[in-house]
Enzyme design. Structure first.
Site, PDB file in Angstrom:
ATOM      1  N   ASP A   1      40.919  44.397  50.487  1.00  0.00           N
ATOM      2  CA  ASP A   1      40.133  43.494  49.642  1.00  0.00           C
ATOM      3  C   ASP A   1      40.947  42.840  48.536  1.00  0.00           C
ATOM      4  O   ASP A   1      41.901  43.404  48.007  1.00  0.00           O
ATOM      5  CB  ASP A   1      38.921  44.226  49.045  1.00  0.00           C
TER       6      ASP A   1
ATOM      7  N   GLU B   1      38.576  48.914  48.386  1.00  0.00           N
ATOM      8  CA  GLU B   1      39.297  49.838  47.503  1.00  0.00           C
ATOM      9  C   GLU B   1      39.053  49.485  46.050  1.00  0.00           C
ATOM     10  O   GLU B   1      38.938  50.370  45.189  1.00  0.00           O
ATOM     11  CB  GLU B   1      40.799  49.801  47.819  1.00  0.00           C
ATOM     12  N   GLU B   2      38.952  48.192  45.757  1.00  0.00           N
ATOM     13  CA  GLU B   2      38.783  47.755  44.375  1.00  0.00           C
ATOM     14  C   GLU B   2      37.454  48.211  43.779  1.00  0.00           C
ATOM     15  O   GLU B   2      37.304  48.257  42.557  1.00  0.00           O
ATOM     16  CB  GLU B   2      38.899  46.234  44.271  1.00  0.00           C
TER      17      GLU B   2
END
Length: 437
Positions: free
Chosen positions: A96, A163-164
């Protein structure tokens, strides 16, 4: 984006003879890998929207003979290559981008703009370097497929979403990552780094990245006219007291030998000069390494908020409401110490002592941690790969200026150096773990 072929080639020339064969294979792949990188960089996608990015990885893996499953944990992909008996090794890349408008001014900069699910229009950028992660993932897949005669076991390569937001790994695991697919004995990943020169590899035994919690505090009050504060219960004053007292959680309640951060990043209240609002809202980021310190910080935030409200004379029905966002919690990343030291020593034989260095832990977060925490028998390691162009690093050090960090709209890594180094390092470690007996 910046193309530094001379820098990447120079890195290859500094490798010891033992690593020249693998390094040479990486260099042959670099033109096509850089084409993939430029495509991914120019077309970033936000968390849980990584459909195009996942499609690129899936197509590359299928061409190499991997069995690919898409839409795992949302937009995640799992590519499996079985190659005889042996260990199961997981290699992960996150996909992402971030809601950041790129300002590097470089050719190939992202021009993407989207409207988020919250209705906010924003630019999108790979400001954390996940485009280099995905590209190196493709490089590793290619080299492992080309060298099947040299290894035995099962390779599980995953493209992870979100992941963010600290959610992608959790959702892939919840979607059966370790039950629908072979469960690994080893988990490997890398992250590009903005704090040291391109092409260097950093490792941290033990705790490497922090627990990350997002906490919201709704501070209730009794509003009224600013000219008559005695008729109100001012939530701004109460919230201010909470902010200052929260600082003692780290300074007076946590051992100086433990690491902890409590940062109030947002304070919103009121709408006009002469009106005392009836509420204030605080947003906090809370960082720690151990589960014990994390628990103490979160309990302490709730205790302090309530205690200050009681001291201010607030009734029970107007106590602050403290909410911890459990969906975006990122657990601390713990690199298995003996495994980390073993892999670092091995990488030094290929890259040299000057390019493989131990780094201190940081308070950033990475949900790669979940893949190892899910089963303590899994040996887990994430390494850093430096991304700062050497000339820029040297100039900034000489001039005493600060370089752009990860998540900065100005972050522009030396992509060829990051990708070639990470591809070779991850492939070398994977092949060592799966070497034919």
């Amino acid at each position: 984006m910046r193309i530094l072929w001379m820098g990447a080639a120079a890195l290859a020339l500094t490798l010891p003879a033992a690593a020249q064969t693998l390094g040479g294979e990486v260099e042959k792949q670099m033109p096509s890998l850089m084409a993939i990188y430029k495509d991914l960089h120019a077309n970033p996608e936000l968390s849980f929207m990584e459909v195009r990015s996942a499609g690129i990885l899936a197509a590359e893996a299928r061409k190499l003979g991997f069995k690919v499953t898409e839409k795992v944990g949302g937009t995640g992909i799992v590519a499996v290559m079985e190659n005889g008996p042996g260990p199961v090794v997981l290699v992960r890349a996150d996909m992402d981008g971030l809601p950041v408008t790129e300002q590097t001014g470089l050719v190939g900069a992202s021009k993407v703009r989207v409207t988020t699910k919250e209705g906010v229009e924003t630019g999108v950028m790979h400001a954390c370097g996940h485009d280099t992660h995905m590209t190196a993932w493709v490089g590793v897949a290619r080299l492992m497929a080309a060298n099947k005669a040299k290894w035995s076991g099962t390779l599980v390569m995953i493209g992870q979403p979100a992941e963010e937001r600290g959610a992608g790994a959790r959702m892939m695991l919840a979607d059966g990552l370790y039950t629908r697919f072979p469960k690994p004995q080893y988990a490997l990943a890398f992250h590009d780094a903005a704090q040291f020169p391109a092409g260097k590899i950093g490792y941290t035994p033990g705790y490497a990245l922090a627990n990350v919690d997002s906490v919201d505090i709704l501070v209730k009050g009794l509003g009224g006219h600013g000219a008559y504060p005695q008729t109100t219960k001012d939530p701004i004053v109460l919230a201010s007291r909470i902010v200052t007292t929260l600082q003692t959680l780290v300074s007076r309640e946590t051992s100086p030998l433990d690491s902890a951060v409590v940062t109030v990043g947002s304070f919103h209240a009121g709408a006009k000069h002469n009106i005392i609002s009836d509420e204030a809202r605080l947003q906090l980021t809370v960082r720690s390494y151990t589960d014990e310190v994390r628990s103490h910080l979160l309990d302490g935030i709730a205790r302090i908020a309530k205690g200050e409200a009681i001291a201010a004379g607030m009734p029970e029905d107007k106590m602050p409401v403290v909410s911890v966002d459990k969906n975006e919690y990122t657990p601390s990343t713990f690199n298995t110490p003996d495994f980390t030291e073993e892999m670092a020593a091995f990488l030094k034989t290929s890259f040299g002592d000057d390019r493989v260095v131990q780094m201190p832990p940081v308070m950033g977060g990475e949900d790669f941690s979940r893949f190892g925490r899910e089963d303590k028998n899994i040996k887990s390691l994430i390494v850093w790969v430096g991304g700062v162009p050497q000339a820029e690093y040297d100039a900034a050090k000489k001039e005493g200026r600060t370089l752009p960090s990860l998540h900065s709209p100005f972050w522009a890594p030396d992509a060829p150096a990051v990708i070639s180094t990470a591809t070779e390092a991850l492939t070398a470690m994977t092949m060592k773990l799966m070497a034919k007996k």
